[in-house]
Design a protein around this motif. Sequence first.
Motif, mmCIF file in Angstrom:
data_model
loop_
_atom_site.group_PDB
_atom_site.id
_atom_site.type_symbol
_atom_site.label_atom_id
_atom_site.label_comp_id
_atom_site.label_asym_id
_atom_site.label_seq_id
_atom_site.Cartn_x
_atom_site.Cartn_y
_atom_site.Cartn_z
ATOM 1 N N ARG A 105 29.680 -2.587 33.700
ATOM 2 C CA ARG A 105 28.279 -2.900 33.979
ATOM 3 C C ARG A 105 27.989 -2.555 35.441
ATOM 4 N N GLU A 106 26.951 -1.768 35.627
ATOM 5 C CA GLU A 106 26.575 -1.340 36.972
ATOM 6 C C GLU A 106 25.118 -1.693 37.232
ATOM 7 N N GLN A 107 24.897 -2.423 38.333
ATOM 8 C CA GLN A 107 23.559 -2.858 38.715
ATOM 9 C C GLN A 107 22.853 -3.609 37.584
ATOM 10 N N GLY A 108 23.615 -4.492 36.936
ATOM 11 C CA GLY A 108 23.048 -5.333 35.891
ATOM 12 C C GLY A 108 22.852 -4.673 34.551
ATOM 13 N N LYS A 109 23.261 -3.416 34.383
ATOM 14 C CA LYS A 109 23.107 -2.706 33.124
ATOM 15 C C LYS A 109 24.470 -2.252 32.619
ATOM 16 N N THR A 110 24.652 -2.361 31.290
ATOM 17 C CA THR A 110 25.908 -1.925 30.687
ATOM 18 C C THR A 110 25.931 -0.409 30.625
ATOM 19 N N HIS A 111 26.843 0.179 31.346
ATOM 20 C CA HIS A 111 26.946 1.631 31.421
ATOM 21 C C HIS A 111 27.901 2.181 30.363
ATOM 22 N N LYS A 112 28.936 1.384 30.038
ATOM 23 C CA LYS A 112 29.929 1.813 29.055
ATOM 24 C C LYS A 112 30.493 0.570 28.386
ATOM 25 N N ALA A 113 30.620 0.600 27.047
ATOM 26 C CA ALA A 113 31.192 -0.525 26.305
ATOM 27 C C ALA A 113 31.726 -0.020 24.967
ATOM 28 N N GLU A 114 32.925 -0.456 24.627
ATOM 29 C CA GLU A 114 33.528 -0.046 23.357
ATOM 30 C C GLU A 114 34.435 -1.148 22.829
ATOM 31 N N LEU A 115 34.677 -1.101 21.509
ATOM 32 C CA LEU A 115 35.570 -2.050 20.836
ATOM 33 C C LEU A 115 36.369 -1.283 19.796
ATOM 34 N N GLN A 116 37.688 -1.538 19.767
ATOM 35 C CA GLN A 116 38.560 -0.899 18.791
ATOM 36 C C GLN A 116 39.284 -1.958 17.969
ATOM 37 N N ALA A 117 39.415 -1.692 16.682
ATOM 38 C CA ALA A 117 40.203 -2.525 15.771
ATOM 39 C C ALA A 117 41.257 -1.620 15.134
ATOM 40 N N LEU A 118 42.529 -1.890 15.407
ATOM 41 C CA LEU A 118 43.617 -1.008 14.996
ATOM 42 C C LEU A 118 44.708 -1.813 14.295
ATOM 43 N N TRP A 119 45.287 -1.214 13.279
ATOM 44 C CA TRP A 119 46.449 -1.806 12.628
ATOM 45 C C TRP A 119 47.696 -1.114 13.165
ATOM 46 N N GLY A 120 48.637 -1.912 13.680
ATOM 47 C CA GLY A 120 49.840 -1.354 14.276
ATOM 48 C C GLY A 120 51.067 -1.604 13.415
ATOM 49 N N HIS A 121 51.922 -0.605 13.326
ATOM 50 C CA HIS A 121 53.176 -0.713 12.567
ATOM 51 C C HIS A 121 54.314 -0.205 13.446
ATOM 52 N N ALA A 122 55.297 -1.064 13.705
ATOM 53 C CA ALA A 122 56.425 -0.704 14.565
ATOM 54 C C ALA A 122 57.347 0.279 13.848
ATOM 55 N N VAL A 123 57.690 1.365 14.528
ATOM 56 C CA VAL A 123 58.606 2.364 13.988
ATOM 57 C C VAL A 123 59.947 2.340 14.709
ATOM 58 N N SER A 124 60.049 1.553 15.779
ATOM 59 C CA SER A 124 61.289 1.356 16.518
ATOM 60 C C SER A 124 61.087 0.107 17.368
ATOM 61 N N PRO A 125 62.142 -0.381 18.037
ATOM 62 C CA PRO A 125 61.943 -1.560 18.890
ATOM 63 C C PRO A 125 60.941 -1.349 20.014
ATOM 64 N N TRP A 126 60.656 -0.083 20.380
ATOM 65 C CA TRP A 126 59.818 0.169 21.551
ATOM 66 C C TRP A 126 58.539 0.933 21.236
ATOM 67 N N TRP A 127 58.366 1.425 20.012
ATOM 68 C CA TRP A 127 57.205 2.251 19.693
ATOM 69 C C TRP A 127 56.481 1.733 18.465
ATOM 70 N N GLU A 128 55.172 1.931 18.475
ATOM 71 C CA GLU A 128 54.322 1.418 17.411
ATOM 72 C C GLU A 128 53.212 2.428 17.112
ATOM 73 N N LEU A 129 53.027 2.738 15.832
ATOM 74 C CA LEU A 129 51.928 3.586 15.398
ATOM 75 C C LEU A 129 50.699 2.725 15.135
ATOM 76 N N VAL A 130 49.517 3.232 15.508
ATOM 77 C CA VAL A 130 48.278 2.484 15.307
ATOM 78 C C VAL A 130 47.255 3.374 14.629
ATOM 79 N N ALA A 131 46.384 2.758 13.850
ATOM 80 C CA ALA A 131 45.302 3.474 13.178
ATOM 81 C C ALA A 131 44.182 2.489 12.909
ATOM 82 N N GLY A 132 42.936 2.958 13.044
ATOM 83 C CA GLY A 132 41.807 2.072 12.815
ATOM 84 C C GLY A 132 40.492 2.731 13.183
ATOM 85 N N VAL A 133 39.598 1.935 13.748
ATOM 86 C CA VAL A 133 38.259 2.425 14.086
ATOM 87 C C VAL A 133 37.920 2.036 15.521
ATOM 88 N N ARG A 134 37.012 2.794 16.090
ATOM 89 C CA ARG A 134 36.487 2.523 17.429
ATOM 90 C C ARG A 134 34.965 2.642 17.379
#
Length: 299
Positions: free
Chosen positions: A136-165
């Motif tokens: 928000r800049e000077q009282g106006k929203t300049h950029k805003a987004e929301l993502q909902a993703l389903w994550g599935h772990a493929v290893s102890p350190w990595w995760e695949l995600v898919a969804g919508v934004r």
Amino acid sequence: MNDPRTRSIVAGVTLLSLLASERAMAAGMEDMNHGQMNHQAMPMNHTGMNHESMGHGPATASQPRTPLPAISDDDRRAAFPPLPGHQVHDRALNWAVLADQLEYQNFESSSALNWNATAWVGGDIDRLWLRTEGEREQGKTHKAELQALWGHAVSPWWELVAGVRQDFKPASGQAWAAFGIQGTPLYGLELQATAYAGERQQTALRLEAAYAMLLTNRWILEPTLEGNLYGRNDAGREQGAGLADSEVGLRLRYEITRSFAPYIGVSFNRLHGQRADQAREDGEDLGQTRLVAGIRLRF
């Protein structure tokens, strides 16, 4: 005493106590070396002594005074019961919320409020992720987004995600399908790469990296990097083909607790390629250096 674990402990302690008592008695008997005793010099008349009437009986040196009872199958089952398998964390439902950036930014001609937060709920293997960021800049929203993703772990350190934004700003917003990977290949290093397919055949790719460096147990220096690439021009939504914009940040925070950490830092924002050409035509700045101050929250 009906608890299998309690019975196991009691039976185990009993067996160990009996074995220790037998060994101690055997050692004491061995120390008594009758061969070194001179019975001939002793004026005792053993012929008149009735050992059986004294209750000793024909005991030998190797026989314990209190015979050990034979170990039964019930004793073995009580000492070593079958233990249930380990229940992995994935069977439990966990959650976390992290407001990684909630900050005030000051630059040459204006100021802005910036946020970047994530939340997840699920287990070790599958989780629902929520991401949001905006400005928000000077009282106006300049950029805003929301993502909902389903994550599935493929290893102890990595995760695949898919969804919508869903982009709410700039302009009238835009919906995307999202696919990506995220992980922590090294301690303190977080990486994200997410591809998007949006309306009007628009495509995008976002790359993000952050590395938390522990200066002390509470002082943490964190450099960050973010870059956005687009497949085609869309001046109305401030999107230019190729690398459109990037942000390099450096933030120093002090963790009063793991859940609350104020910080200060600096952010370098830059427009590139055709997006820079669009901004130049509109009289916008192509790059900004921003001083930031904010708090990091974790729940």
